[in-house]
Scaffold this motif. Structure first.
Motif, PDB file in Angstrom:
ATOM      1  N   LYS A   1      10.821  -8.691   6.500  1.00 30.66           N
ATOM      2  CA  LYS A   1      10.014  -7.736   5.735  1.00 30.66           C
ATOM      3  C   LYS A   1      10.833  -7.175   4.574  1.00 30.66           C
ATOM      4  O   LYS A   1      12.058  -7.305   4.533  1.00 30.66           O
ATOM      5  N   VAL A   2      10.121  -6.562   3.638  1.00 28.44           N
ATOM      6  CA  VAL A   2      10.759  -5.901   2.502  1.00 28.44           C
ATOM      7  C   VAL A   2      10.349  -4.431   2.524  1.00 28.44           C
ATOM      8  O   VAL A   2       9.154  -4.108   2.550  1.00 28.44           O
ATOM      9  N   ASP A   3      11.327  -3.560   2.577  1.00 28.25           N
ATOM     10  CA  ASP A   3      11.089  -2.110   2.551  1.00 28.25           C
ATOM     11  C   ASP A   3      11.435  -1.562   1.163  1.00 28.25           C
ATOM     12  O   ASP A   3      12.356  -2.073   0.502  1.00 28.25           O
ATOM     13  N   PRO A   4      10.760  -0.518   0.702  1.00 25.32           N
ATOM     14  CA  PRO A   4       9.648   0.170   1.371  1.00 25.32           C
ATOM     15  C   PRO A   4       8.351  -0.641   1.300  1.00 25.32           C
ATOM     16  O   PRO A   4       8.275  -1.622   0.568  1.00 25.32           O
ATOM     17  N   PRO A   5       7.319  -0.226   2.052  1.00 24.16           N
ATOM     18  CA  PRO A   5       6.040  -0.948   2.019  1.00 24.16           C
ATOM     19  C   PRO A   5       5.460  -1.015   0.615  1.00 24.16           C
ATOM     20  O   PRO A   5       5.842  -0.242  -0.275  1.00 24.16           O
ATOM     21  N   LYS A   6       4.519  -1.920   0.424  1.00 25.25           N
ATOM     22  CA  LYS A   6       3.984  -2.186  -0.916  1.00 25.25           C
ATOM     23  C   LYS A   6       3.382  -0.946  -1.563  1.00 25.25           C
ATOM     24  O   LYS A   6       3.531  -0.717  -2.764  1.00 25.25           O
ATOM     25  N   ASN A   7       2.689  -0.142  -0.778  1.00 18.00           N
ATOM     26  CA  ASN A   7       1.999   1.010  -1.361  1.00 18.00           C
ATOM     27  C   ASN A   7       2.930   2.185  -1.654  1.00 18.00           C
ATOM     28  O   ASN A   7       2.486   3.231  -2.130  1.00 18.00           O
ATOM     29  N   LYS A   8       4.226   2.035  -1.344  1.00 21.00           N
ATOM     30  CA  LYS A   8       5.173   3.123  -1.586  1.00 21.00           C
ATOM     31  C   LYS A   8       6.298   2.710  -2.532  1.00 21.00           C
ATOM     32  O   LYS A   8       7.290   3.429  -2.657  1.00 21.00           O
ATOM     33  N   ARG A   9       6.159   1.558  -3.139  1.00 25.00           N
ATOM     34  CA  ARG A   9       7.223   1.069  -4.015  1.00 25.00           C
ATOM     35  C   ARG A   9       7.044   1.599  -5.437  1.00 25.00           C
ATOM     36  O   ARG A   9       5.920   1.736  -5.934  1.00 25.00           O
ATOM     37  N   ASN A  10       8.170   1.829  -6.067  1.00 25.36           N
ATOM     38  CA  ASN A  10       8.180   2.240  -7.468  1.00 25.36           C
ATOM     39  C   ASN A  10       9.099   1.308  -8.257  1.00 25.36           C
ATOM     40  O   ASN A  10      10.123   0.848  -7.744  1.00 25.36           O
ATOM     41  N   SER A  11       8.698   1.056  -9.466  1.00 18.61           N
ATOM     42  CA  SER A  11       9.516   0.196 -10.316  1.00 18.61           C
ATOM     43  C   SER A  11      10.860   0.850 -10.569  1.00 18.61           C
ATOM     44  O   SER A  11      10.948   2.069 -10.769  1.00 18.61           O
TER      45      SER A  11
END
Length: 693
Positions: free
Chosen positions: A292-302
């Motif tokens: 998996k890749v953290d953080p989740p998709k809906n919490k990622r920022n560029s």
């Protein structure tokens, strides 16, 4: 001189030609009779011994207890034990009559020894005394087996499973520690910033390793299933027909094989099939979800760090499955301590035919030309069979057999090659092809793949399993399809794609100009690649269109392309390959069902009994006398020296009656499913078609 009288010189030429033809026919007839006398010649070594009924039957099995005062039709357990001891003591094959015997009667064995294959191929009298045969132990029993069934190969598979399980747990523990420290196994702000080696190692290498490991298990599993009947026949007392001659694991649905093997206590097949199902199907699906890749998709920022980590629950599931596969490998090594009784690879129709010329085993197949597998099993279930000195023999006769036949359809086509299965299979691939862009580019449905990351990989695995089943059916049918077209070359009889390495199969089929087999086999390779590709497209595809990636980092959009787990190039390569592979599979599946879904066989193939029922009256059997010890390459050369061609159809058998099966050309007529040759011959006579008659 009359105009209708030929000149003297011409008349002399004709006489010489006729005399030469007569000599050739006489020589052929003499050679035919000589070879005919050699069929079943191995039975002359049988010694009949007088064994009396010392007690009623004891113990479980097929020996039934009769009421007091009535003779028992089957030989007793004690009598069988005494006969087996006598065979091992004298080194002779011992025959025991099935009915009570008067010990004062002479047992010269002359009647049995003088039986010829021609005479005994006629319908047996139901009142004929049946005999059981017991064989001495072969001190030099051969034990040929392919590389993928040897203990070094299986030990390698076991070691790799344990090593991968340890590596998976090590990475999981490392990931947990790094997560506690706010780090991961790898980190990036933009996937494009990773080097090609780093990106490949994280995104593709793990699943490629597990897919390739599954292929190694498939190679072993296919050989174990193919050769298990021979291992059963090589047991001390042989095996029943249901455990050997009538056993078919190759065309059977792979996920049901362990249950059938468990029913017959054939443990090598149980461990091999379980190891393959888990190793090649379940583990790649679980592994795709374990990273998996953290953080989740809906919490990622560029501009923020993304961390590659191992999800502990999924990872532990992968490790547990790998340990189970290692246990299967160790158990398979233990089960493979047996000897196969084979001198070389029993390839194709020729391999089975060569084993059936020294005994009278073919007499058991009388009247089964067009019989379905269920009827064949019903006729053979009263006999045990044994592989002795590289030849198939009749063993113990069991009148009161309780063995239940396998479930077989009367349809001669394997299940995956029937049109109904084909429509459902093609429809499934089409729907899966349509689902990929829906799940990738349609935002509401992408939630499903976020919550269930194994979905696409699992659907691709189903495609692979079903395709491999179809591939197995196509390559097993190929020799029979060639024979049904008439004038098949001699090498067709030794053609056996069932025992061909799946990685080399497309190349070998292309070399043989068997185009459909090559295309379907190549599809199996692509189906493995498909599993790798679809595991890498679980992203928001709308952000990978030019101009839609959100290249302006100040927008802080969590769905920007740079917040995804794929690079622009890797996403489109994976998606394009997935779609192209699926389109290839759809087109080849349609072509396969167009060319192979028709009925051109009298029954399903896959068992030794099915082949024996097609050759028991063939004249070509004479070619296989004393060839049971030839290797497959030697057998091919031997057959090609004869300069004959072969066909599947109606032919005049050695008993001078019409039969359906495989024989050397010329044959009487081609085979058409559901059409009786006798009926067609009578119809032709009624309408005056002399050639057909």
């Amino acid at each position: 001189m009359s105009l209708i009288d030929p000149p003297k010189k011409m008349r002399n030429t004709v006489d010489v030609a006729e005399q030469q033809r007569d000599l050739n026919e006489a020589g052929y007839a003499a050679e035919y009779e000589r070879l005919e006398s050699l069929l079943g010649a191995g039975m002359s070594s049988i010694t009949e011994r007088p064994f009396t009924y010392n007690s009623a039957p004891i113990g479980p099995g097929s020996y039934s207890r009769q009421p007091r005062g009535e003779p028992n039709a089957d030989i007793t357990v004690l009598q069988a034990r005494n006969a087996q001891e006598e065979a091992e003591k004298t080194g002779d094959i011992v025959a025991v009559a099935e009915v009570p015997v008067d010990i004062s009667e002479s047992f010269g064995g002359g009647d049995f020894e003088t039986r010829s294959m021609l005479a005994s191929s006629t319908r047996q009298d139901k009142s004929e005394v049946q005999k059981s045969y017991f064989f001495p132990k072969d001190p030099d029993m051969p034990s040929w087996r392919p590389l993928t069934m040897g203990w070094p190969w299986i030990a390698m598979l076991t070691f790799i499973a344990l090593a991968l399980a340890a590596l998976q747990e090590f990475l999981c523990q490392m990931s947990i520690k790094k997560e506690q420290n706010g780090d991961g196994l790898a980190k990036f702000k933009k996937a494009d910033e990773l080097s090609l080696a780093e990106f490949f190692t994280w995104k593709y290498a793990p699943i490629i390793v597990f897919v390739f490991y599954g292929i190694l298990w498939q190679m072993s599993d296919f050989e174990v299933k193919r050769l298990e009947p021979y291992y059963q026949l090589s047991r001390k007392t042989g095996a029943t027909a249901g455990e050997s001659l009538n056993m078919d694991y190759l065309t059977f649905m792979s996920w049901l094989v362990p249950l059938r093997a468990l029913r017959h206590r054939q443990y090598a097949v149980i461990w091999s099939s379980l190891g393959t199902l888990v190793g090649s199907s379940l583990i790649p699906v679980l592994q795709s979800a374990s990273i998996k890749v953290d953080p989740p998709k809906n919490k990622r920022n560029s501009g923020e760090w993304k961390f590659v980590r191992i999800d502990p629950p999924w990872s532990r599931a992968v490790s547990g499955c790998l340990v189970f596969v290692a246990i299967c490998g160790a158990a398979l090594m233990y089960a493979m301590r047996r000897k196969s009784g084979l001198l070389s690879n029993p390839q194709g129709i020729a391999g089975i035919a060569a084993m059936a010329t020294r005994s009278h085993i073919l007499t058991d197949f009388h009247g089964l030309d067009e019989a379905p597998l269920a009827k064949i099993h019903k006729q053979l279930r009263q006999r045990r069979y044994i592989l002795h000195k590289s030849s198939l023999w009749q063993g113990e006769y069991i009148r009161n057999s309780k063995e239940k036949p396998h479930e077989h359809s009367a349809d001669p086509r394997p299940l995956m090659l029937r049109l109904t299965s084909g429509v459902a299979f093609v429809a499934y691939i089409v729907l899966f092809t349509a689902a990929i862009p829906v799940f990738t580019f349609f935002e509401p449905t992408s939630v499903v793949t976020d919550k269930l990351p194994i979905l696409l990989t699992g659907l691709a695995t189903i495609v692979r399993i079903l395709w491999n089943t179809m591939n197995c059916d196509v390559r097993m049918l190929q020799p029979f399809y060639i024979l049904s077209k008439r004038k098949a070359p001699a090498k067709t009889l030794t053609l056996d794609y069932a025992g061909t390495n799946p990685l080399f199969l497309p190349i070998i089929a292309l070399f043989n100009r068997h185009w459909l087999v090559a295309l379907v086999a190549f599809g199996s390779v692509l189906a493995e690649i498909l599993t790798v590709c679809v595991s890498s497209i679980n992203v928001d595809g709308t952000r990978f269109f030019p101009g839609q990636g959100g290249d302006n980092d100040h927008k802080q959009d969590p769905k920007d392309r740079h917040n995804q787990e794929q690079t622009f190039r890797s996403f489109w390569i994976s998606l394009t390959l997935s779609i192209l592979i699926l389109l290839y599979l759809i087109s080849i599946a349609i072509l396969t069902y167009t060319r192979r879904s028709h009925k051109f066989m009298p029954r399903q193939i896959g068992t030794m009994a099915s082949v024996l029922a097609m050759i028991y009256q063939s004249k070509m059997l004479l070619t296989f006398v004393d060839t049971e010890k030839l290797s497959s390459s030697q057998m091919t050369k031997h057959l090609e020296k004869q300069g004959k061609t072969y066909a599947l159809g109606w032919f005049l058998g050695r008993d001078k009656d019409n039969h359906l099966g495989i024989d050397e050309e010329p044959i009487l007529d081609s085979y058409v499913y559901g059409e009786k040759y006798r009926d067609k011959r009578l119809l032709g006579h009624q309408i005056g078609t002399w050639e057909q008659y």
